[in-house]
Every structure is written in structure tokens, then in C-alpha cells.
Design a protein around this motif. Structure first.
Motif, mmCIF file in Angstrom:
data_model
loop_
_atom_site.group_PDB
_atom_site.id
_atom_site.type_symbol
_atom_site.label_atom_id
_atom_site.label_comp_id
_atom_site.label_asym_id
_atom_site.label_seq_id
_atom_site.Cartn_x
_atom_site.Cartn_y
_atom_site.Cartn_z
ATOM 1 N N ASN A 26 91.415 -34.945 -92.476
ATOM 2 C CA ASN A 26 91.804 -35.276 -91.101
ATOM 3 C C ASN A 26 90.664 -34.870 -90.178
ATOM 4 O OD1 ASN A 26 93.131 -35.877 -88.724
ATOM 5 N ND2 ASN A 26 94.364 -33.999 -88.745
ATOM 6 N N LEU A 27 89.621 -35.699 -90.149
ATOM 7 C CA LEU A 27 88.391 -35.340 -89.448
ATOM 8 C C LEU A 27 88.556 -35.468 -87.941
ATOM 9 C CD1 LEU A 27 85.744 -37.029 -91.752
ATOM 10 C CD2 LEU A 27 86.362 -34.608 -91.644
ATOM 11 N N HIS A 28 87.950 -34.519 -87.226
ATOM 12 C CA HIS A 28 87.924 -34.519 -85.767
ATOM 13 C C HIS A 28 86.473 -34.662 -85.293
ATOM 14 C CE1 HIS A 28 91.938 -33.020 -86.338
ATOM 15 N NE2 HIS A 28 92.147 -32.849 -85.051
ATOM 16 N N GLY A 29 86.317 -35.156 -84.073
ATOM 17 C CA GLY A 29 84.997 -35.135 -83.440
ATOM 18 C C GLY A 29 84.070 -36.196 -83.974
ATOM 19 N N ALA A 30 82.894 -35.772 -84.511
ATOM 20 C CA ALA A 30 81.823 -36.702 -84.870
ATOM 21 C C ALA A 30 81.447 -36.554 -86.335
ATOM 22 C CB ALA A 30 80.595 -36.448 -83.993
ATOM 23 N N ILE A 31 81.036 -37.675 -86.940
ATOM 24 C CA ILE A 31 80.478 -37.640 -88.298
ATOM 25 C C ILE A 31 79.350 -38.653 -88.399
ATOM 26 C CG2 ILE A 31 82.089 -39.345 -89.263
ATOM 27 C CD1 ILE A 31 81.980 -37.750 -91.890
ATOM 28 N N ASN B 82 91.509 -38.992 -85.003
ATOM 29 C CA ASN B 82 90.853 -37.940 -84.223
ATOM 30 C C ASN B 82 89.328 -37.993 -84.324
ATOM 31 O OD1 ASN B 82 93.286 -36.588 -83.310
ATOM 32 N ND2 ASN B 82 93.572 -35.976 -85.441
ATOM 33 N N LEU B 83 88.812 -38.996 -85.037
ATOM 34 C CA LEU B 83 87.367 -39.166 -85.161
ATOM 35 C C LEU B 83 86.871 -40.011 -83.984
ATOM 36 C CD1 LEU B 83 85.156 -38.393 -87.225
ATOM 37 C CD2 LEU B 83 85.385 -40.690 -88.167
ATOM 38 N N HIS B 84 86.071 -39.407 -83.120
ATOM 39 C CA HIS B 84 85.668 -40.071 -81.885
ATOM 40 C C HIS B 84 84.236 -40.603 -81.910
ATOM 41 C CE1 HIS B 84 88.949 -37.478 -79.839
ATOM 42 N NE2 HIS B 84 89.427 -38.647 -80.206
ATOM 43 N N SER B 85 83.418 -40.114 -82.834
ATOM 44 C CA SER B 85 82.026 -40.546 -82.901
ATOM 45 C C SER B 85 81.665 -40.831 -84.349
ATOM 46 C CB SER B 85 81.095 -39.476 -82.326
ATOM 47 O OG SER B 85 79.743 -39.877 -82.413
ATOM 48 N N LEU B 86 81.116 -42.019 -84.614
ATOM 49 C CA LEU B 86 80.781 -42.430 -85.972
ATOM 50 C C LEU B 86 79.378 -43.017 -86.009
ATOM 51 C CD1 LEU B 86 81.548 -43.092 -88.942
ATOM 52 C CD2 LEU B 86 82.550 -45.228 -88.093
ATOM 53 N N LEU C 219 88.065 -44.613 -81.612
ATOM 54 C CA LEU C 219 86.628 -44.342 -81.627
ATOM 55 C C LEU C 219 86.007 -44.592 -80.252
ATOM 56 C CD1 LEU C 219 84.501 -43.591 -83.892
ATOM 57 C CD2 LEU C 219 83.798 -45.986 -83.728
ATOM 58 N N LYS C 220 85.056 -43.693 -79.859
ATOM 59 C CA LYS C 220 84.392 -43.824 -78.558
ATOM 60 C C LYS C 220 82.885 -44.065 -78.675
ATOM 61 C CE LYS C 220 87.646 -41.109 -75.798
ATOM 62 N NZ LYS C 220 87.794 -39.951 -74.871
ATOM 63 N N VAL D 269 82.772 -46.380 -75.708
ATOM 64 C CA VAL D 269 81.988 -46.300 -74.473
ATOM 65 C C VAL D 269 80.486 -46.412 -74.741
ATOM 66 C CG1 VAL D 269 83.724 -44.932 -73.270
ATOM 67 C CG2 VAL D 269 81.914 -43.766 -74.532
ATOM 68 N N SER D 270 80.061 -46.213 -76.005
ATOM 69 C CA SER D 270 78.635 -46.265 -76.313
ATOM 70 C C SER D 270 78.420 -46.898 -77.680
ATOM 71 C CB SER D 270 78.032 -44.859 -76.286
ATOM 72 O OG SER D 270 76.682 -44.875 -76.718
#
Length: 548
Positions: free
Chosen positions: A270-275, A299-303, A330-331, A356-357
Motif C-alpha cells: 500500500n504505497l504512499h507518496g512517490a515511487i 495513495n501513490l501521488h507521484s510516479l 496520481l498527481k 498537475v505535472s
């Protein structure tokens, strides 16, 4: 030292327009520790012919390579060389000597001895970055486009950067780890972590995800560090990371070919944040990519996903990337080194509705891009080193809209040598309503087209742009069109070899212009008198304009 940017610099050289025009063919081989003549020759041939060879003996491989290189002014990049055996290099060099005068081999290595064995020129040694440059890298990763920043985090961040020792990869990695952490205690923990007590050569990750390491793992529930020791197995992280089922933060996953190192390890995390997922070139089938279950990780927001040279068949890569569909939460999305002919179907307003990016780089085979203009939240779009002719050509995506790029504030396009236009506008459509910053760098076809004859060129329609950086050639018509950017406050014109003057009309509507920077316009002989009428003007910088 690892992480100083040797491979990154070599990639910039490899993709530079001047190098592309001077050398043919260009070949990139990731060598690693296995400096095996047969393997290297086979990979060079496969790279040139863009096809996989069957099992062949050394002699026929040598003959085939010499046929391909005979009389050619080629450039061969041997990236990440560890070979200290002079005989192995001599054997390969003998096969390569059939090239024309000027044929070159560029090598990256961490070992001084490799440079002395292989080099005919003095090696170029990369030095550590200044603390200021490291801080800029760290801040870009840690804060993104955030406008309001907690000053306490800034103070802690500067202490972290000071400990990074001027290594760019360390600054970028640490910034990425802290991107979605806004608690001061989390930043303090990063600053005070035991990683800083290791000798520097053991504590800095290798820039190419290759380094002789054991899986020495430091975990505290939210912080995960792969420490380089003398990012055992070389080029991989610890095996069976999927067993750590409570793990929430995994900054980087290096794909391996053996069991325990494959992407399926992410299945139940259950990854959070960025990877950042690297070495996707090692993926054999899209089934392995599906097993990662990225589409369920809400919950993964940056890939970030990247492929390394050399590549397999393009069709396989398309299937792999299709299978790596992220969750709609994803953001931030980065795709690097992808060699398929098209980007995946999931790059649309349904899956990327919160993004957003977006950064798309080194995707040299993509003949078209998805309709980015329909993404409702996209604020920043960066495109580097591609071959498409148009960005956001209107396709039948099932999402009719009268506003294209409704939220885009920053647009950067670099080294798109075939780019003819940014989009095909339909009658009654509005486009780029809030765009503030635009950078066009080394897009020669776009820059040489006459704006009056090119309805897809965007200068006449961008009423909100505040900052423009225009790099490369442009004729008087192109310069005049800048006067349509009435909201412009900052203008940077750089690297133009042709212009001898700037048209008077160029500045006539730029009542808000405050900053003007003209650099490397080598034949510029005079400035327009209309500059004197700019009431808001505060700053003028002119450099390397030798004819002025």
C-alpha cells in the motif's frame, strides 16, 4: 563517486543536435561489470539494426559489426564501464577500428584505471555541485510548484543539502523522498538519519542504479534507504521487497530479471507518496507489469517510469506501459526512455484527471502524443528529446471541450527537431487561458516556420503568458508575433545565430515587460528604439552578442 551525473551528461551529449548531425550511427551500450566482447558486439549490432539477433558465434558477429561500421563516422557510448583488463578492451577496439576518421567512443566510468586503459584523451572529471545548485535541485523535488513554503522546512532542508556533499543524485533523491512529507519531525529525521555517519563513498546511491552493493536496508516505517556497500548483486535493490507488507514509502524500485526482483513485488504494498521505477527494459512480459497492481494504489501521488538502453522490441514496451496504468489519484507523472511508437491509451482525462505535472523525455520513437489539452488539472508540461510533429493534435477521444489546456501554467519543449506546431485549433475553441511561462528550446522546424502561415503556432493566441524563453532560430515574422503576448513581464531570447536586428514592432504592445535577457545572438548589430518606450522596464542583460 556515484551520483555526480556522468550518465546524465553523456545522455545530453548523445542527444545534442550537433552530435546527431555529425555522427552516424549513434550507439548506446550499458556495459556494467560484464565486459564480454561477444555480448557487447551483439548488443551494438542489435542497437544499430533495431532487431534481436539469435545465437551467433564471435567471428560472424565481428564481421557483421565491421560491415555496419565500415567507413562510418559513428559514436559509441559505453556507459558504466568497470573493466580493468587491457586485453578485453584491445580485442573490442580492433573490431571498431574500421570506422571513418572522426569515429568516436565515449566512456563513463567511476574508475581512474579504466580511463587510462581506454582513453586517448584526458578524462573529464565531474566535480561536486555547489551548495546553491544542490539546494535548487533539492527544492525542485521537495516542493515542486508550491508557492507557500514553511520557512522551518526550508531551514531543515538546507541542513540536509549541506550533508549531501554536493552530489546531485543525493539532493534529488532526498528531495523526492520528502516531497509529500510536511511534518517538521519527518524532515528532522531525514537530517539526523544514520546514513550521514557512513563514509561518503558508501552512503551515496549510484546514479545509474548500478553499484556493487549488498542490500543494507534502513527502515523506520516511512523512510527507506538503499545504502551502497561493497541502489552483492549489482544493479538491484534487496530481493523480495514485497514481503514488507506494511511498507508505505518506497522511493525507488529497480526492476530485475530474477524472481524476487521483479515488479510483481509491489503487488500487495500500500504505497504512499512517490515511487521511481527504473530499468523497465528488463521487463519481459506485460503480465509482470500487471502484477504490480499500480491501478489500485490510491495513495501513490507521484510516479516515474524509466527505460535504459538498449531496448527490446517497441511493441513489447507499449504493452508493458499499458499494463502500468496508475490510479486516478496520481498527481505527478514522468516517463523517460520509452521507445514504443505510441504512449498508452490510459493517458486520458479519465485516468489522469488529477495530474498537475507531466514530464515526457527521451521517447524518440513516439510519432504522436496523447491529447494532453483535455486534462483538467494539468499545470506543468515538459517535453524533451522527442520526434512528434504536433503536440495535442485533436483526436476523437470522446471528450469534447471548448477549452484546451485549461489549467496549464508552464510549458517547456526542448529538442523536438520535427515539431511543427503545438496543437490544431478548432473554430470557437479557447486554448491556454492561464499559461504564464513558456520555453521553446532547439525546435528548429517550429522556429523556422513563418508565423503568419502557421495557424497552429501559439504566440498570437496566448494572452496570459508572463514569461517566455525562446531558444534557437526565428525570423522577423516570428519575433514580431511576440508583441501579441501583452501580459509578458519577462523575455529571454537565446542562441540565435541568424538575427542581425530585432523588429521595432516586437516591443510595441509589451507594456508590462520588466525583464529582458538577450544572450548568444551572435550577429545582432542593433537594438530597436522602441525599447525606450517600455515604462515598466527594470532590468536588461545582454551577453555574448559580439556584433552589437
Amino acid at each position: 563517486m556515484g551520483g555526480l551525473g556522468k550518465t546524465t551528461l553523456a545522455q545530453m551529449v548523445f542527444n545534442d543536435k550537433r552530435v546527431t548531425e555529425h555522427f552516424h550511427p549513434k550507439i548506446w551500450i550499458c556495459v556494467l561489470e560484464d565486459f564480454n566482447e561477444k555480448r557487447l558486439i551483439k548488443e551494438i549490432v542489435e542497437f544499430i539494426e533495431r532487431m534481436s539477433l539469435g545465437d551467433m558465434g564471435l567471428a560472424p558477429l565481428q564481421m557483421k559489426l565491421q560491415q555496419l561500421l565500415n567507413g562510418k563516422r559513428y559514436l559509441l557510448v559505453l556507459d558504466d564501464v568497470w573493466n580493468e583488463d587491457q586485453d578485453k578492451w584491445a580485442n573490442l577496439r580492433a573490431v571498431l577500428k574500421v570506422g571513418a576518421s572522426g569515429a568516436s567512443v565515449l566512456t563513463t566510468t567511476r574508475l581512474e584505471k579504466v580511463g587510462s586503459i581506454m582513453g586517448t584523451l584526458q578524462p573529464f572529471r565531474l566535480s561536486n555541485l555547489s551548495q546553491e545548485d544542490c539546494w535548487l535541485l533539492f527544492m525542485q523535488r521537495a516542493f515542486g510548484h508550491q508557492e507557500e513554503i514553511n520557512p522551518n522546512l526550508v531551514a531543515i532542508g538546507k541542513e540536509i543539502v549541506k550533508k549531501s556533499g554536493g552530489v546531485p543524485l543525493a539532493a534529488k533523491t532526498l528531495g523526492g523522498i520528502l516531497r509529500f512529507k510536511r511534518e517538521e519531525r519527518e524532515w528532522e529525521h531525514a537530517r539526523d538519519n544514520d546514513i550521514w555517519n557512513l563514509p561518503q563513498e558508501e552512503s551515496i546511491p549510484k546514479g545509474h542504479q548500478n553499484g556493487k552493493k549488498e542490500g543494507n536496508l534502513s527502515l523506520d516505517g516511512t523512510w527507506l534507504s538503499f545504502i551502497e556497500k561493497k541502489l552483492g548483486a549489482r544493479g538491484y535493490g534487496p530481493p523480495r521487497i514485497g514481503c514488507l507488507t506494511c511498507l508505505k514509502t518506497l522511493d525507488c524500485f529497480v526492476v530485475g530479471e530474477r524472481k524476487g526482483y521483479q515488479l510483481g513485488e509491489l503487488r500487495n504494498l500500500n504505497l504512499h507518496g512517490a515511487i521511481s521505477i527504473t530499468h523497465l527494459d528488463r521487463m519481459k512480459k506485460d503480465k509482470e507489469a500487471k502484477e504490480a497492481n499500480l491501478s489500485t494504489k490510491m495513495n501513490l501521488h507521484s510516479l516515474s517510469m524509466s527505460w535504459n538502453y538498449p531496448h527490446r522490441y517497441e511493441s513489447e514496451e507499449v504493452k508493458v506501459l499499458e499494463a502500468l496504468k496508475p490510479h486516478p489519484n496520481l498527481k505527478y507523472l514522468t516517463i523517460s526512455g520509452f521507445r514504443g511508437f505510441r504512449l498508452p491509451n490510459w493517458m486520458n482525462h479519465l485516468v489522469l484527471k488529477n495530474v498537475v505535472s507531466i514530464v515526457i523525455e527521451y521517447c524518440g520513437n513516439c510519432s504522436c502524443l496523447p491529447p494532453f489539452g483535455e486534462l483538467p488539472c494539468l499545470e506543468s508540461l515538459k517535453l524533451q528529446y522527442g520526434c512528434v510533429e504536433y503536440v495535442d493534435v485533436d483526436v476523437d477521444s470522446g471528450f469534447p471541450t471548448r477549452i484546451r489546456f485549461p489549467s496549464l501554467r508552464k510549458l517547456c519543449i526542448e529538442y523536438f527537431h520535427n515539431l511543427k506546431g503545438l496543437m490544431l485549433k478548432k473554430e470557437g475553441e479557447e486554448q491556454f487561458p492561464v499559461l504564464e511561462e513558456m520555453e521553446i528550446d532547439q525546435c528548429p522546424v517550429l522556429e523556422e516556420m513563418e508565423i503568419a502561415r502557421c495557424p497552429v503556432f501559439v504566440f498570437p493566441t496566448l494572452s496570459s503568458v508572463k514569461k517566455l524563453e525562446f531558444v534557437g532560430e526565428a525570423d522577423a515574422t516570428g519575433f514580431r508575433s511576440i508583441s501579441n503576448l501583452r501580459a509578458l513581464t519577462s523575455l529571454n531570447i537565446r542562441d540565435n545565430k541568424e538575427a542581425t536586428s530585432l523588429p521595432e514592432e516586437m516591443f510595441k504592445n509589451l507594456a508590462n515587460l520588466k525583464y529582458l535577457n538577450i544572450s548568444e545572438v551572435e550577429n545582432l548589430k542593433e537594438l530597436p528604439t522602441s525599447l525606450a518606450c517600455l515604462n515598466a522596464w527594470k532590468h536588461l542583460k545582454i551577453t555574448m552578442c559580439y556584433a552589437l
